[in-house]
Design a protein around this motif. Structure first.
Motif, PDB file in Angstrom:
ATOM      1  N   ILE A 162       5.408  -6.838  10.235  1.00 23.52           N
ATOM      2  CA  ILE A 162       6.724  -7.358  10.589  1.00 23.52           C
ATOM      3  C   ILE A 162       7.761  -6.237  10.616  1.00 23.52           C
ATOM      4  CG2 ILE A 162       8.556  -8.982   9.968  1.00 23.52           C
ATOM      5  CD1 ILE A 162       5.894 -10.335  10.688  1.00 23.52           C
ATOM      6  N   VAL A 163       8.517  -6.169  11.704  1.00 24.16           N
ATOM      7  CA  VAL A 163       9.710  -5.330  11.767  1.00 24.16           C
ATOM      8  C   VAL A 163      10.905  -6.262  11.583  1.00 24.16           C
ATOM      9  CG1 VAL A 163      11.091  -3.736  13.141  1.00 24.16           C
ATOM     10  CG2 VAL A 163       8.592  -3.710  13.335  1.00 24.16           C
ATOM     11  N   PRO A 164      11.565  -6.210  10.426  1.00 22.00           N
ATOM     12  CA  PRO A 164      12.701  -7.121  10.199  1.00 22.00           C
ATOM     13  C   PRO A 164      13.897  -6.745  11.066  1.00 22.00           C
ATOM     14  CG  PRO A 164      11.848  -6.192   8.128  1.00 22.00           C
ATOM     15  CD  PRO A 164      11.279  -5.381   9.246  1.00 22.00           C
ATOM     16  N   ALA A 165      14.721  -7.722  11.330  1.00 18.55           N
ATOM     17  CA  ALA A 165      15.973  -7.472  12.034  1.00 18.55           C
ATOM     18  C   ALA A 165      16.879  -6.629  11.139  1.00 18.55           C
ATOM     19  CB  ALA A 165      16.645  -8.796  12.383  1.00 18.55           C
ATOM     20  N   PRO A 166      17.767  -5.838  11.717  1.00 21.56           N
ATOM     21  CA  PRO A 166      18.672  -5.002  10.905  1.00 21.56           C
ATOM     22  C   PRO A 166      19.445  -5.825   9.876  1.00 21.56           C
ATOM     23  CG  PRO A 166      18.823  -4.406  13.230  1.00 21.56           C
ATOM     24  CD  PRO A 166      17.984  -5.640  13.164  1.00 21.56           C
ATOM     25  N   GLY A 167      19.417  -5.359   8.646  1.00 22.81           N
ATOM     26  CA  GLY A 167      20.145  -6.027   7.577  1.00 22.81           C
ATOM     27  C   GLY A 167      19.449  -7.249   7.003  1.00 22.81           C
ATOM     28  N   ALA A 168      18.263  -7.560   7.511  1.00 22.50           N
ATOM     29  CA  ALA A 168      17.555  -8.761   7.047  1.00 22.50           C
ATOM     30  C   ALA A 168      17.031  -8.580   5.639  1.00 22.50           C
ATOM     31  CB  ALA A 168      16.408  -9.072   7.989  1.00 22.50           C
ATOM     32  N   ARG A 169      17.036  -9.663   4.881  1.00 22.87           N
ATOM     33  CA  ARG A 169      16.430  -9.681   3.551  1.00 22.87           C
ATOM     34  C   ARG A 169      15.357 -10.763   3.546  1.00 22.87           C
ATOM     35  NH1 ARG A 169      21.558  -9.099  -0.676  1.00 22.87           N
ATOM     36  NH2 ARG A 169      22.301  -7.049   0.097  1.00 22.87           N
ATOM     37  N   LEU A 170      14.227 -10.389   4.034  1.00 24.55           N
ATOM     38  CA  LEU A 170      13.146 -11.346   4.280  1.00 24.55           C
ATOM     39  C   LEU A 170      11.997 -11.091   3.326  1.00 24.55           C
ATOM     40  CD1 LEU A 170      12.323 -13.614   6.261  1.00 24.55           C
ATOM     41  CD2 LEU A 170      11.379 -11.847   7.749  1.00 24.55           C
ATOM     42  N   THR A 171      11.475 -12.156   2.735  1.00 21.78           N
ATOM     43  CA  THR A 171      10.341 -12.014   1.822  1.00 21.78           C
ATOM     44  C   THR A 171       9.063 -12.564   2.458  1.00 21.78           C
ATOM     45  OG1 THR A 171      10.624 -14.185   0.795  1.00 21.78           O
ATOM     46  CG2 THR A 171      11.888 -12.340  -0.139  1.00 21.78           C
ATOM     47  N   GLU A 172       7.935 -12.130   1.923  1.00 19.83           N
ATOM     48  CA  GLU A 172       6.644 -12.597   2.404  1.00 19.83           C
ATOM     49  C   GLU A 172       6.514 -14.105   2.227  1.00 19.83           C
ATOM     50  OE1 GLU A 172       1.900 -11.423   1.866  1.00 19.83           O
ATOM     51  OE2 GLU A 172       3.318 -10.997   0.250  1.00 19.83           O
ATOM     52  N   THR A 173       6.922 -14.607   1.079  1.00 20.39           N
ATOM     53  CA  THR A 173       6.820 -16.043   0.795  1.00 20.39           C
ATOM     54  C   THR A 173       7.641 -16.859   1.788  1.00 20.39           C
ATOM     55  OG1 THR A 173       6.461 -15.600  -1.553  1.00 20.39           O
ATOM     56  CG2 THR A 173       7.176 -17.823  -0.952  1.00 20.39           C
ATOM     57  N   GLU A 174       8.866 -16.394   2.066  1.00 17.26           N
ATOM     58  CA  GLU A 174       9.739 -17.117   2.990  1.00 17.26           C
ATOM     59  C   GLU A 174       9.146 -17.165   4.390  1.00 17.26           C
ATOM     60  OE1 GLU A 174      13.589 -15.402   3.329  1.00 17.26           O
ATOM     61  OE2 GLU A 174      14.216 -16.730   4.959  1.00 17.26           O
ATOM     62  N   LEU A 175       8.569 -16.041   4.831  1.00 15.46           N
ATOM     63  CA  LEU A 175       8.049 -15.984   6.189  1.00 15.46           C
ATOM     64  C   LEU A 175       6.774 -16.818   6.341  1.00 15.46           C
ATOM     65  CD1 LEU A 175       8.632 -14.866   8.923  1.00 15.46           C
ATOM     66  CD2 LEU A 175       7.434 -12.755   8.307  1.00 15.46           C
TER      67      LEU A 175
END
Length: 513
Positions: free
Chosen positions: A455-468
């Motif tokens: 995964i390449v997150p969007a700029p400024g994203a705070r994304l976790t594995e569990t959430e995705l």
């Protein structure tokens, strides 16, 4: 026999007392099966359906599922099967695309069907297996109200028999259509290479919506054999059925076989009736195969096919993990083309590859699909000059054995289920914090392969594995969702700009190694 309906009629005439289907709760003779198929098809006909109208089926394995198949085959309705494991959005797409006029569904899906009814205007008749809501007809009432003589229509050889959906590389399911002629030739060919006879007793545990869920059932019936139906795969129940029903044949992918062999109670069962186990989807690891043969004997074979066509087989007598170097090497193959099948390996220019050279696998036979439903572009891409382009990459050795080395369509096989990477990527990229993704299959000791997403997150994203992963489960069937996620700053690419999945696989192997 020119239609599958004629197969059912033949068995009722010549083997009336023989068991067609056995389940935990009931047995259905060949004579009774034909009578119930006639009645059910008559009831559906009276609702206004005619030859080549679609009857959709949403259910886990049960005798009623196969009775619905037989009713459709008798009258010339097209049986449109629905994968019950899909998310509601995916099920809705399939039902809208198939445009059935009748839906046969199992009671456990009542709430789902009720939720979708308003968006399914083509469905005029709902038939429920089990406890039935007011807006549907009980399955047994449909049987009882049908005419014993059957409807005044019969299937023809070139009628479409089945409409089965398989995920496409774009993420949109494709409906595979095969005729009665193709399915009769499939039953005949499969019975030959699987060595079926009138004494064959199939244990069917994989889902009936798959071609593998009806293919072996049809092949057994073609020879006058019978089928033991289980709702799903339960290793202990499977062993009990083999002993009690004297099962001679079943189908297992590596994960299923591993589970059976790991059961502490396996030695408590008499499994001597079991003559043949077919594996498919991916080769069984040699250590697991050796263990299986030590416990159950040399009863394993490999078959290669897909929803669109049958193809190749490595028969039992060639599956020898303790044999010569050539025999051991062949265990990585899917065998030779079955009798009546033509096979080519071609390069990107469409020219035949040299021996040992990798290219796309092309097939030609009477068993292959007629078209993709409502998808002329996919049909033209897959069927060219009479050849079916599988999208699988492989090569043939000096003796003609086919070795599959990659999937041109980036298909992942996990626990026997086909998962297409692009379909998962599309679902991931619906998340607003994902900029880009790439999905690959990584080795998994239990399931053969597991889904991994980069995964390449969007700029400024705070994304976790569990959430995705939770997001994926909201739009995809759970078995398609990533089991592992790795966040990276950019995806590797080749010179043309395409994502370099070879590099991603190497990265995944290195991180696991």
């Amino acid at each position: 026999m020119k239609t599958l309906g004629e197969m059912t009629e033949r068995n009722a005439r010549y083997f009336p007392a023989g068991n067609a289907f056995t389940s935990v709760s009931r047995r259905v003779s060949n004579y009774e099966l034909a009578a119930r198929a006639r009645r059910l098809s008559s009831f559906i006909y009276r609702a206004g359906l005619r030859r080549q109208d679609r009857v959709a089926i949403l259910s886990t394995n049960c005798v009623e599922y196969f009775e619905t198949y037989r009713a459709c085959e008798w009258a010339g309705f097209i049986a449109a099967t629905v994968n019950f494991r899909l998310a509601p959005r995916e099920i809705l797409y399939i039902l809208q695309d198939a445009s059935p006029r009748t839906l046969v569904f199992e009671a456990q899906y009542t709430a789902l069907v009720d939720q979708l009814r308003a968006e399914l205007p083509t469905i005029e008749q709902f038939i429920c297996i089990g406890v039935t809501p007011q807006w549907a007809v009980p399955f047994e009432q449909a049987i009882a109200d049908g005419d014993e003589a059957g409807p005044p229509i019969r299937a023809q050889s070139q009628d479409y028999a089945y409409l089965m959906y398989t995920s496409g590389t774009t993420g949109t399911p494709k409906g595979v259509v095969r005729t009665h002629h193709a399915m009769c030739r499939t039953a005949e060919s499969c019975a030959l290479i699987t060595e079926f006879s009138g004494a064959t007793r199939v244990l069917q545990t994989t889902p009936a919506f798959h071609i593998g869920g009806i293919g072996f059932v049809n092949s057994a019936a073609w020879m006058g054999g019978s089928t033991v139906v289980h709702q799903g795969f339960d290793p202990l129940a499977a062993l009990r059925a083999i002993e009690e029903e004297r099962v001679t044949f079943t189908f297992m992918v590596a994960a299923m076989l591993q589970t059976v062999l790991d059961l502490p109670q396996i030695d408590d069962f008499n499994l001597k009736s079991l003559e043949h186990v077919v594996t498919a989807a991916a080769p069984i690891p040699v250590p697991l195969l050796k263990r299986a043969i030590e416990r159950l004997g040399p009863i394993f074979s490999v078959q290669y096919g897909m929803t669109e066509s049958n193809a190749c087989a490595l028969p039992r007598h060639e599956v020898n993990p303790n044999g010569s170097p050539d025999q051991i090497r062949r265990l990585e193959s899917v065998g030779l083309p079955a009798p009546g099948f033509d096979l080519r390996i071609v390069n990107d220019e469409g020219h035949d590859c040299l021996q040992g050279e990798t290219g796309e696998v092309l097939l030609r036979s009477d068993t292959q699909l007629s078209c993709y439903w409502n998808n002329s572009v996919a049909t033209m891409e897959a069927l060219r000059d009479g050849w079916y382009h599988t999208g699988d990459m492989g090569y043939q050795d000096h003796e003609g054995y086919l070795f599959l080395v990659d999937r041109k369509k980036d298909m992942i096989i996990s626990g026997g289920e086909n998962i297409y990477s692009r379909e998962v990527e599309v679902a991931i990229e619906l998340h607003p914090q994902v900029l880009e993704s790439a999905v690959i299959g990584i080795p998994d000791p239990r399931w053969g392969e597991a889904v991994k997403a980069f995964i390449v997150p969007a700029p400024g994203a705070r994304l976790t594995e569990t959430e995705l992963i939770g997001h994926c489960k909201s739009v995809l069937a759970s078995y398609k969702c990533p089991k592992a996620i790795e966040f990276i700053s950019e995806l590797p690419r080749i010179a043309t700009g395409k994502i370099n999945k070879v590099a991603l696989r190497e990265r995944a192997l290195a991180s696991n190694g």
